[in-house]
Design a protein around this motif. Structure first.
Motif, mmCIF file in Angstrom:
data_model
loop_
_atom_site.group_PDB
_atom_site.id
_atom_site.type_symbol
_atom_site.label_atom_id
_atom_site.label_comp_id
_atom_site.label_asym_id
_atom_site.label_seq_id
_atom_site.Cartn_x
_atom_site.Cartn_y
_atom_site.Cartn_z
ATOM 1 N N GLU A 64 0.991 -1.099 0.155
ATOM 2 C CA GLU A 64 -0.174 0.042 -0.044
ATOM 3 C C GLU A 64 1.030 1.213 -0.115
ATOM 4 O O GLU A 64 1.817 1.384 0.711
ATOM 5 C CB GLU A 64 -1.006 0.022 1.179
ATOM 6 N N LYS A 65 0.680 1.990 -0.954
ATOM 7 C CA LYS A 65 1.289 3.305 -1.017
ATOM 8 C C LYS A 65 1.525 4.125 0.228
ATOM 9 O O LYS A 65 2.791 4.532 0.645
ATOM 10 C CB LYS A 65 0.891 4.298 -2.089
ATOM 11 N N ASN A 66 0.416 4.389 0.935
ATOM 12 C CA ASN A 66 0.436 5.148 2.334
ATOM 13 C C ASN A 66 1.147 4.459 3.249
ATOM 14 O O ASN A 66 1.975 5.057 3.863
ATOM 15 C CB ASN A 66 -1.110 5.392 2.713
ATOM 16 N N ASP A 67 1.155 3.203 3.269
ATOM 17 C CA ASP A 67 1.979 2.173 4.310
ATOM 18 C C ASP A 67 3.390 2.542 3.964
ATOM 19 O O ASP A 67 4.281 2.937 4.837
ATOM 20 C CB ASP A 67 1.467 1.103 4.267
ATOM 21 N N GLY A 82 13.174 8.236 8.681
ATOM 22 C CA GLY A 82 13.893 9.670 8.534
ATOM 23 C C GLY A 82 14.560 9.603 7.023
ATOM 24 O O GLY A 82 15.485 10.187 6.866
ATOM 25 N N PHE A 83 13.904 8.805 6.181
ATOM 26 C CA PHE A 83 14.477 8.803 4.710
ATOM 27 C C PHE A 83 14.014 9.986 4.017
ATOM 28 O O PHE A 83 14.833 10.400 2.953
ATOM 29 C CB PHE A 83 14.181 7.762 4.008
ATOM 30 N N VAL A 84 13.087 10.636 4.428
ATOM 31 C CA VAL A 84 12.364 11.683 3.626
ATOM 32 C C VAL A 84 12.343 12.798 4.738
ATOM 33 O O VAL A 84 11.805 12.615 5.936
ATOM 34 C CB VAL A 84 11.075 11.307 3.064
ATOM 35 N N SER A 85 12.498 14.015 4.183
ATOM 36 C CA SER A 85 12.464 15.304 5.098
ATOM 37 C C SER A 85 11.761 16.230 4.329
ATOM 38 O O SER A 85 11.713 16.210 3.148
ATOM 39 C CB SER A 85 13.761 15.519 5.756
ATOM 40 N N LYS A 86 11.255 17.391 5.033
ATOM 41 C CA LYS A 86 10.648 18.470 4.291
ATOM 42 C C LYS A 86 11.598 18.978 3.231
ATOM 43 O O LYS A 86 12.833 19.260 3.642
ATOM 44 C CB LYS A 86 10.465 19.368 5.441
ATOM 45 N N ALA A 87 11.173 19.290 2.083
ATOM 46 C CA ALA A 87 12.011 20.039 1.214
ATOM 47 C C ALA A 87 11.299 20.991 0.010
ATOM 48 O O ALA A 87 9.774 20.755 -0.311
ATOM 49 C CB ALA A 87 12.440 18.878 0.101
ATOM 50 N N HIS A 88 11.750 22.090 0.130
ATOM 51 C CA HIS A 88 11.164 23.087 -0.802
ATOM 52 C C HIS A 88 9.627 23.435 -0.246
ATOM 53 O O HIS A 88 8.753 23.421 -1.173
ATOM 54 C CB HIS A 88 11.116 22.713 -2.289
ATOM 55 N N PRO A 111 7.020 16.329 4.419
ATOM 56 C CA PRO A 111 7.722 14.880 4.180
ATOM 57 C C PRO A 111 6.976 13.961 3.398
ATOM 58 O O PRO A 111 7.364 13.032 2.508
ATOM 59 C CB PRO A 111 8.111 14.489 5.607
ATOM 60 N N GLU A 112 5.819 13.665 3.951
ATOM 61 C CA GLU A 112 4.631 12.734 3.178
ATOM 62 C C GLU A 112 4.568 12.894 1.515
ATOM 63 O O GLU A 112 4.570 12.164 0.638
ATOM 64 C CB GLU A 112 3.223 12.767 3.983
ATOM 65 N N ASP A 113 4.739 14.385 1.343
ATOM 66 C CA ASP A 113 4.419 14.907 -0.113
ATOM 67 C C ASP A 113 5.693 14.294 -1.190
ATOM 68 O O ASP A 113 5.753 13.982 -2.009
ATOM 69 C CB ASP A 113 4.121 16.154 -0.247
ATOM 70 N N VAL A 114 6.649 14.672 -0.334
ATOM 71 C CA VAL A 114 8.179 14.371 -0.889
ATOM 72 C C VAL A 114 8.239 12.676 -1.160
ATOM 73 O O VAL A 114 8.638 12.201 -2.177
ATOM 74 C CB VAL A 114 9.330 14.774 -0.017
ATOM 75 N N ALA A 115 7.749 12.016 -0.264
ATOM 76 C CA ALA A 115 7.824 10.506 -0.322
ATOM 77 C C ALA A 115 6.847 10.066 -1.329
ATOM 78 O O ALA A 115 7.309 9.332 -2.108
ATOM 79 C CB ALA A 115 7.512 9.947 1.101
ATOM 80 N N GLU A 116 5.741 10.712 -1.528
ATOM 81 C CA GLU A 116 5.016 10.447 -2.472
ATOM 82 C C GLU A 116 5.581 10.695 -4.011
ATOM 83 O O GLU A 116 5.383 9.721 -4.831
ATOM 84 C CB GLU A 116 3.489 11.222 -2.337
ATOM 85 N N CYS A 117 6.190 11.849 -4.033
ATOM 86 C CA CYS A 117 7.006 11.939 -5.376
ATOM 87 C C CYS A 117 7.912 10.867 -5.679
ATOM 88 O O CYS A 117 8.208 10.380 -6.855
ATOM 89 C CB CYS A 117 7.630 13.220 -5.190
ATOM 90 N N TYR A 118 8.846 10.403 -4.513
ATOM 91 C CA TYR A 118 9.632 9.301 -4.682
ATOM 92 C C TYR A 118 8.961 7.879 -5.053
ATOM 93 O O TYR A 118 9.348 7.426 -5.959
ATOM 94 C CB TYR A 118 10.420 9.271 -3.311
ATOM 95 N N PHE A 119 7.705 7.679 -4.555
ATOM 96 C CA PHE A 119 7.042 6.765 -4.794
ATOM 97 C C PHE A 119 6.769 6.569 -6.430
ATOM 98 O O PHE A 119 6.761 5.669 -7.128
ATOM 99 C CB PHE A 119 5.817 6.425 -3.910
ATOM 100 N N ASN A 120 5.974 7.646 -6.635
ATOM 101 C CA ASN A 120 5.556 7.729 -8.121
ATOM 102 C C ASN A 120 6.758 7.821 -8.985
ATOM 103 O O ASN A 120 6.678 7.235 -10.177
ATOM 104 C CB ASN A 120 5.234 9.482 -8.273
#
Length: 170
Positions: A14-17, A26-32, A36-45
């Motif tokens: 599951e993408k959300n998991d 801690g692999f993803v942090s706030k950027a621009h 962090p969740e939005d950045v991680a979704e970009c990585y997932f995509n």
């Protein structure tokens, strides 16, 4: 990408998991200005776009909600995880004998009746992520994991009962 090695073969992720686990690790942090969740979704995509993960379920906007990893790609990821001591993924608790002091992220695929005495005696306090999948009713002794930040437990109802262990002490 290596964190996907925590999941068993043919598992629907599951993408959300996955996104939440990346953030918790801690692999993803706030950027621009993005969370962090939005950045991680970009990585997932990006993993979807590169064909590393394959979409399973999408919503009405063609946003991927879940995915799988091709067996050959997963084998490559698991091999790389072992080489880098990033994740130890195993079906066999006996394999933990020589690794217990080195494991940082542990993924157990447990089916059938499990003799958990090896995990009861293994040094596991340094483990920061634990994932447990399968039909076995066995649950690792969670109090041994002193530095645990991410816990993923899946108890599939199978031939060996459907009892879920008592988690009230954690």
């Amino acid at each position: 990408m290596l964190y996907i090695g925590i999941y068993p073969e043919d598992y629907t992720i599951e993408k959300n998991d996955l996104v939440r686990q990346w953030v918790a690790q801690g692999f993803v942090s706030k950027a621009h200005g993005q969370w962090p969740e939005d950045v991680a979704e970009c990585y997932f995509n990006e993993l979807v776009n590169r064909g590393i993960i394959q979409p399973v379920d999408t919503d009405h906007n063609n946003e991927v909600l879940s995915c799988k990893v091709h067996d050959m790609i997963l084998d490559l990821i698991v091999h790389k995880c072992r080489d880098e001591n990033f994740i130890i993924a195993t079906h066999d608790i006996q394999a933990m004998i020589g690794l217990s002091g080195k494991v940082r992220r542990l993924s157990l695929y447990l089916d059938g009746i499990i003799d958990g005495t090896i995990l009861e005696t293994a040094q596991l306090s340094q483990v920061i992520a634990l994932a447990r999948f399968g039909t076995s009713a066995y649950a690792p002794p969670l109090l041994k994991f002193k530095h645990l930040r991410v816990l993923t437990l899946e108890f599939t109802i199978g031939n060996h009962g459907s009892e879920i262990p008592d988690l009230t002490r954690i």
